[in-house]
Design a protein around this motif. Structure first.
Motif, PDB file in Angstrom:
ATOM      1  N   GLY A   1      -7.941  -1.964 -11.084  1.00  0.00           N
ATOM      2  CA  GLY A   1      -8.353  -0.545 -11.477  1.00  0.00           C
ATOM      3  C   GLY A   1      -7.209   0.318 -12.145  1.00  0.00           C
ATOM      4  O   GLY A   1      -7.293   1.424 -12.647  1.00  0.00           O
ATOM      5  N   PHE A   2      -5.934  -0.327 -11.700  1.00  0.00           N
ATOM      6  CA  PHE A   2      -4.994   0.434 -12.581  1.00  0.00           C
ATOM      7  C   PHE A   2      -4.502   0.068 -14.017  1.00  0.00           C
ATOM      8  O   PHE A   2      -3.617   0.315 -14.808  1.00  0.00           O
ATOM      9  CB  PHE A   2      -3.442   0.228 -11.613  1.00  0.00           C
ATOM     10  CG  PHE A   2      -3.253   1.317 -10.647  1.00  0.00           C
ATOM     11  CD1 PHE A   2      -2.563   2.474 -10.938  1.00  0.00           C
ATOM     12  CD2 PHE A   2      -3.483   0.983  -9.319  1.00  0.00           C
ATOM     13  CE1 PHE A   2      -2.320   3.445  -9.701  1.00  0.00           C
ATOM     14  CE2 PHE A   2      -3.247   1.863  -8.304  1.00  0.00           C
ATOM     15  CZ  PHE A   2      -2.890   3.191  -8.507  1.00  0.00           C
TER      16      PHE A   2
ATOM     17  N   GLN B   1       0.767  -1.263  -0.095  1.00  0.00           N
ATOM     18  CA  GLN B   1      -0.133   0.130   0.021  1.00  0.00           C
ATOM     19  C   GLN B   1       0.886   1.242  -0.069  1.00  0.00           C
ATOM     20  O   GLN B   1       0.540   2.223  -0.613  1.00  0.00           O
ATOM     21  CB  GLN B   1      -0.821  -0.139   1.192  1.00  0.00           C
ATOM     22  CG  GLN B   1      -2.049  -1.193   1.136  1.00  0.00           C
ATOM     23  CD  GLN B   1      -3.143  -1.010   2.246  1.00  0.00           C
ATOM     24  OE1 GLN B   1      -3.881  -0.066   2.215  1.00  0.00           O
ATOM     25  NE2 GLN B   1      -3.401  -2.042   2.931  1.00  0.00           N
ATOM     26  N   PHE B   2       2.010   1.278   0.710  1.00  0.00           N
ATOM     27  CA  PHE B   2       3.053   2.324   0.595  1.00  0.00           C
ATOM     28  C   PHE B   2       3.540   2.600  -0.945  1.00  0.00           C
ATOM     29  O   PHE B   2       3.732   3.774  -1.480  1.00  0.00           O
ATOM     30  CB  PHE B   2       4.281   2.080   1.490  1.00  0.00           C
ATOM     31  CG  PHE B   2       3.984   2.625   2.892  1.00  0.00           C
ATOM     32  CD1 PHE B   2       4.981   3.785   3.298  1.00  0.00           C
ATOM     33  CD2 PHE B   2       3.154   1.945   3.693  1.00  0.00           C
ATOM     34  CE1 PHE B   2       4.917   4.044   4.685  1.00  0.00           C
ATOM     35  CE2 PHE B   2       3.025   2.349   5.090  1.00  0.00           C
ATOM     36  CZ  PHE B   2       4.110   3.636   5.597  1.00  0.00           C
ATOM     37  N   GLY B   3       3.528   1.578  -1.442  1.00  0.00           N
ATOM     38  CA  GLY B   3       4.189   1.508  -2.860  1.00  0.00           C
ATOM     39  C   GLY B   3       3.199   1.646  -3.944  1.00  0.00           C
ATOM     40  O   GLY B   3       3.404   1.650  -5.219  1.00  0.00           O
ATOM     41  N   LEU B   4       1.868   1.818  -3.745  1.00  0.00           N
ATOM     42  CA  LEU B   4       0.707   1.760  -4.814  1.00  0.00           C
ATOM     43  C   LEU B   4       0.913   2.495  -5.981  1.00  0.00           C
ATOM     44  O   LEU B   4       0.499   2.177  -6.999  1.00  0.00           O
ATOM     45  CB  LEU B   4      -0.629   2.005  -4.085  1.00  0.00           C
ATOM     46  CG  LEU B   4      -1.400   0.965  -3.583  1.00  0.00           C
ATOM     47  CD1 LEU B   4      -2.685   1.249  -2.752  1.00  0.00           C
ATOM     48  CD2 LEU B   4      -1.487  -0.255  -4.493  1.00  0.00           C
ATOM     49  N   PRO B   5       1.422   3.822  -5.723  1.00  0.00           N
ATOM     50  CA  PRO B   5       1.632   4.649  -6.918  1.00  0.00           C
ATOM     51  C   PRO B   5       2.376   4.022  -8.096  1.00  0.00           C
ATOM     52  O   PRO B   5       2.211   4.361  -9.090  1.00  0.00           O
ATOM     53  CB  PRO B   5       2.375   6.008  -6.432  1.00  0.00           C
ATOM     54  CG  PRO B   5       2.058   6.114  -4.982  1.00  0.00           C
ATOM     55  CD  PRO B   5       1.895   4.507  -4.667  1.00  0.00           C
ATOM     56  N   GLY B   6       3.475   3.058  -7.644  1.00  0.00           N
ATOM     57  CA  GLY B   6       4.225   2.441  -8.526  1.00  0.00           C
ATOM     58  C   GLY B   6       3.334   1.574  -9.669  1.00  0.00           C
ATOM     59  O   GLY B   6       3.977   1.323 -10.947  1.00  0.00           O
TER      60      GLY B   6
ATOM     61  N   GLU C   1       3.488 -16.384 -17.719  1.00  0.00           N
ATOM     62  CA  GLU C   1       3.012 -16.493 -19.161  1.00  0.00           C
ATOM     63  C   GLU C   1       2.796 -15.255 -19.647  1.00  0.00           C
ATOM     64  O   GLU C   1       2.750 -14.972 -20.994  1.00  0.00           O
ATOM     65  CB  GLU C   1       2.143 -17.464 -19.287  1.00  0.00           C
ATOM     66  CG  GLU C   1       2.649 -19.183 -19.095  1.00  0.00           C
ATOM     67  CD  GLU C   1       1.531 -19.998 -18.941  1.00  0.00           C
ATOM     68  OE1 GLU C   1       0.241 -19.418 -19.364  1.00  0.00           O
ATOM     69  OE2 GLU C   1       1.592 -21.107 -19.042  1.00  0.00           O
ATOM     70  N   ARG C   2       2.231 -14.170 -18.790  1.00  0.00           N
ATOM     71  CA  ARG C   2       1.910 -12.980 -19.373  1.00  0.00           C
ATOM     72  C   ARG C   2       3.228 -12.207 -19.735  1.00  0.00           C
ATOM     73  O   ARG C   2       4.094 -12.051 -19.054  1.00  0.00           O
ATOM     74  CB  ARG C   2       1.155 -12.427 -18.326  1.00  0.00           C
ATOM     75  CG  ARG C   2       0.002 -10.981 -18.650  1.00  0.00           C
ATOM     76  CD  ARG C   2      -0.432 -10.459 -17.594  1.00  0.00           C
ATOM     77  NE  ARG C   2      -1.842 -11.675 -17.406  1.00  0.00           N
ATOM     78  CZ  ARG C   2      -1.974 -12.186 -16.233  1.00  0.00           C
ATOM     79  NH1 ARG C   2      -1.173 -12.057 -15.120  1.00  0.00           N
ATOM     80  NH2 ARG C   2      -2.947 -13.074 -16.235  1.00  0.00           N
ATOM     81  N   SER C   3       3.140 -11.233 -20.850  1.00  0.00           N
ATOM     82  CA  SER C   3       4.010 -10.291 -21.096  1.00  0.00           C
ATOM     83  C   SER C   3       4.045  -9.093 -20.115  1.00  0.00           C
ATOM     84  O   SER C   3       5.181  -8.419 -20.212  1.00  0.00           O
ATOM     85  CB  SER C   3       4.001 -10.101 -22.383  1.00  0.00           C
ATOM     86  OG  SER C   3       2.852  -9.395 -22.843  1.00  0.00           O
ATOM     87  N   GLY C   4       3.107  -8.731 -19.628  1.00  0.00           N
ATOM     88  CA  GLY C   4       3.023  -7.365 -18.818  1.00  0.00           C
ATOM     89  C   GLY C   4       3.125  -7.521 -17.390  1.00  0.00           C
ATOM     90  O   GLY C   4       3.442  -8.652 -16.807  1.00  0.00           O
ATOM     91  N   PRO C   5       2.912  -6.700 -16.505  1.00  0.00           N
ATOM     92  CA  PRO C   5       2.602  -6.912 -15.008  1.00  0.00           C
ATOM     93  C   PRO C   5       1.344  -7.710 -14.528  1.00  0.00           C
ATOM     94  O   PRO C   5       0.541  -7.627 -15.120  1.00  0.00           O
ATOM     95  CB  PRO C   5       2.663  -5.507 -14.550  1.00  0.00           C
ATOM     96  CG  PRO C   5       2.067  -4.603 -15.921  1.00  0.00           C
ATOM     97  CD  PRO C   5       2.428  -5.534 -16.791  1.00  0.00           C
TER      98      PRO C   5
ATOM     99  N   ALA D   1       1.936  -0.209 -15.106  1.00  0.00           N
ATOM    100  CA  ALA D   1       0.832  -0.323 -16.252  1.00  0.00           C
ATOM    101  C   ALA D   1       1.310   0.604 -17.550  1.00  0.00           C
ATOM    102  O   ALA D   1       1.157   0.138 -18.535  1.00  0.00           O
ATOM    103  CB  ALA D   1      -0.580   0.142 -15.637  1.00  0.00           C
ATOM    104  N   ARG D   2       1.665   1.736 -17.201  1.00  0.00           N
ATOM    105  CA  ARG D   2       1.959   2.765 -18.038  1.00  0.00           C
ATOM    106  C   ARG D   2       2.882   2.169 -19.284  1.00  0.00           C
ATOM    107  O   ARG D   2       2.891   2.490 -20.341  1.00  0.00           O
ATOM    108  CB  ARG D   2       2.454   4.268 -17.574  1.00  0.00           C
ATOM    109  CG  ARG D   2       3.139   5.060 -18.475  1.00  0.00           C
ATOM    110  CD  ARG D   2       2.074   5.785 -19.638  1.00  0.00           C
ATOM    111  NE  ARG D   2       2.676   6.979 -20.225  1.00  0.00           N
ATOM    112  CZ  ARG D   2       2.728   8.260 -19.886  1.00  0.00           C
ATOM    113  NH1 ARG D   2       2.325   8.615 -18.942  1.00  0.00           N
ATOM    114  NH2 ARG D   2       3.441   9.040 -20.739  1.00  0.00           N
TER     115      ARG D   2
END
Length: 564
Positions: free
Chosen positions: A523-524, A461-466, A546-550, A471-472
């Motif tokens: 949500g992000f 929760q401290f790092g949520l902005p990351g 297996e996924r290419s993203g986060p 995602a970007r």
């Protein structure tokens, strides 16, 4: 134009600064910018070599820079905004300091014309904010000094012992035109690899060769392949047990866990540690105390040899019999040559090594042993121990693990030791939220290794902005959140102090229940799932790799389990 009429080629200080960073090999700039950074942002966006990585909180910018430097080496840049942005980044700058991470903080400041007038987002003592966390701090005084001062900060940051630096850059200084005469980056690099005197290394060789129960402690400053190879050679020459540094100071997993000398983690409570007659700390601190200690962390009758690149660390808490101020590979290479050439390595008993390995195997098996009943079948909440027990069989080889789960970190390291070709990074700073940003930086620093960040729910929760940054830029980091719905470390501290933790106290300052962290990830725009059983966790991890993203995986664990 010069005084003799010659036309001088001029460009803005910001544009020249970008060229300097390019020359230093900087490829990412991590920033949460404000209006004071306009000139720099314009110049950086025109660069073909540098990518601006936007964050929505300065702490993420600093921890991303830290994570990138730890895996890729070389300097990383965090560009922060004014006094308010710098303040937000300080806790993770402390983490970079402890890790000797060459993070250069460039701090955009308001114009010099209003800094002494109480202008918006100005402060009277900017350097005082950071001086205890950096190797050097300087506020640039003129447009023509911008490049020289930043170049100096890069040099200092990357010279052993490495560490963060800070440069204050006022808005008007970067907007002003300056001559195109930037410093030579290549001629500014200082290798800085050092070794102690020959006499001290020879003395260490004599003590090590005479020891019958030699214990080598591998620390985070043994960070290069050359460091590890020389460390491995020393262990084989001496038939010595090798342990990782104390869990309170652990910043990375150093020694190959499959090597015959590997004996787990340093703890004065282990028989193999307390019985050692020579303790050789190699690139390890000595030590970071969590609370006042009744007894020293070193065996009472052991000879203490300490090798560390920062002389200030030698003899810091305990006197050192043989202090070796130097970098690991260079010092160990000469030490190994002396041991081989001098015939000071007669056949020795391997009893201490064998006992240390056996003790570690027994303790590891007991700690990670899965309970006899399967909680998935019994309908009970998973324990952290069960989760960690399941990871080695699920995680593919060649992964970088970021351990930032506070009370569970010891188990994270134990689980990682059972994995193949694993790299583990952690922070001894206690700065919550460090792991999320560091994992993103590590993924950018070494795209060929997938990064798995094992995080506590509070730190997550401290790092949520990351998550916005993940995602970007579609950074393929996997975040495994151990959600015990608690500030477990706080509850454990109260329990140690008072002997009990009441339900009312738990509700008052320990309970973190209520947030659906997987849903927040969604949500992000990041796939987030919640796992309550080991089978659900295993399936979620397989899909994530297996996924290419986060990805975010929230695994629910027992809120009553407060850890050690």
């Amino acid at each position: 134009m010069s005084t003799d009429g010659t036309v001088i080629d001029m460009e803005s200080g910001a544009a020249e600064l970008v060229h300097l960073l390019e020359a230093w090999g900087v490829r990412h700039i991590f920033t949460c910018p404000g209006s004071t950074e306009a000139a720099f942002l314009k110049a950086a966006s025109a660069s073909e070599d540098i990518e601006l990585i936007l964050t929505t909180h300065e702490a993420i910018a600093v921890s991303m820079a830290d994570g990138r430097s730890r895996v890729a080496g070389g300097p990383s840049i965090a560009y922060l905004h004014a006094n308010v942005g710098l303040t937000n980044g300080l806790s993770h700058l402390f983490a970079a300091k402890l890790a000797h991470s060459p993070v250069v903080v460039l701090n955009g400041l308001k114009s010099t014309a209003i800094q002494n007038r109480g202008g918006f987002t100005t402060a009277e003592h900017m350097r005082d904010f950071v001086r205890q966390y950096v190797k050097s701090d300087w506020q640039v005084l003129s447009p023509t000094a911008v490049l020289e001062d930043v170049n100096r900060a890069l040099k200092i940051s990357t010279t052993e012992p490495q560490g963060p630096t800070w440069v204050g850059l006022s808005q008007d200084l970067l907007e002003a035109p300056v001559p195109r005469a930037r410093p030579d980056a290549e001629r500014s690099r200082v290798p800085g690899r050092t070794r102690p005197s020959r006499q001290l290394i020879e003395e260490a060789a004599r003590v090590l060769s005479a020891g019958t129960r030699v214990l080598i402690v591998a620390g985070a400053e043994a960070r290069t392949p050359e460091d590890v190879e020389e460390l491995r050679t020393l262990a084989e020459i001496l038939d010595a047990a090798v342990v990782e540094e104390d869990r309170r100071t652990a910043e990375r997993l150093v020694f190959p866990t499959g090597h015959r000398s590997y004996a787990g983690r340093y703890s004065i409570g282990r028989q193999s540690v307390s019985s050692a007659d020579v303790v050789f700390l190699v690139g390890a601190r000595s030590f970071i105390e969590f609370e006042p200690v009744a007894n020293p962390d070193l065996p009472a009758n052991a000879t203490f040899i300490h090798l560390y690149p920062d002389p200030a660390e030698l003899g810091k808490l305990y006197g050192t019999d043989i202090p070796l101020a130097g970098t690991v590979a260079e010092t160990l290479h000469e030490l190994n040559e002396i041991l081989r050439a001098s015939g000071q390595t007669p056949a020795r008993s391997t009893a201490h090594l064998e006992a240390a390995v056996e003790e570690n195997d027994r303790l590891t098996a007991t700690t990670l042993e899965r309970p006899p009943s399967t909680t998935a079948d019994a309908g009970k909440t998973l324990s952290v121990r069960e989760v960690m027990h399941s990871l080695p069989g699920t995680i593919p080889s060649g992964v970088t693990v970021i351990a930032d789960a506070i009370t569970s970190n010891g188990l994270v390291f134990l689980a990682a030791e059972q994995m193949e070709d694993v790299q583990v990074l952690a922070s001894a700073s206690g700065s919550l939220g460090w792991g999320l940003g560091a994992a993103l930086g590590a993924q950018l620093g070494d795209p060929n290794r997938r990064v798995l960040a094992v995080l506590g729910d509070g730190g997550f929760q401290f790092g949520l902005p990351g998550l916005w940054t993940a995602a970007r830029y579609d950074i393929p980091t996997i975040f495994l959140v151990i959600n015990n719905q608690s500030y477990a470390a706080v509850g454990a501290a109260v329990r140690r102090f008072a002997g009990t933790l009441t339900d009312d106290e738990r509700a008052s300052f320990v309970d973190l229940s209520g947030a659906d962290l997987a849903a927040i990830a969604n949500g992000f725009g990041i796939p987030g799932v919640r796992a309550r059983t080991l089978s659900e966790l295993g399936e979620a991890l397989r899909e994530a790799f297996e996924r290419s993203g986060p990805s975010v995986i929230e695994v629910m664990t027992d809120p009553v389990d407060l850890g050690p």
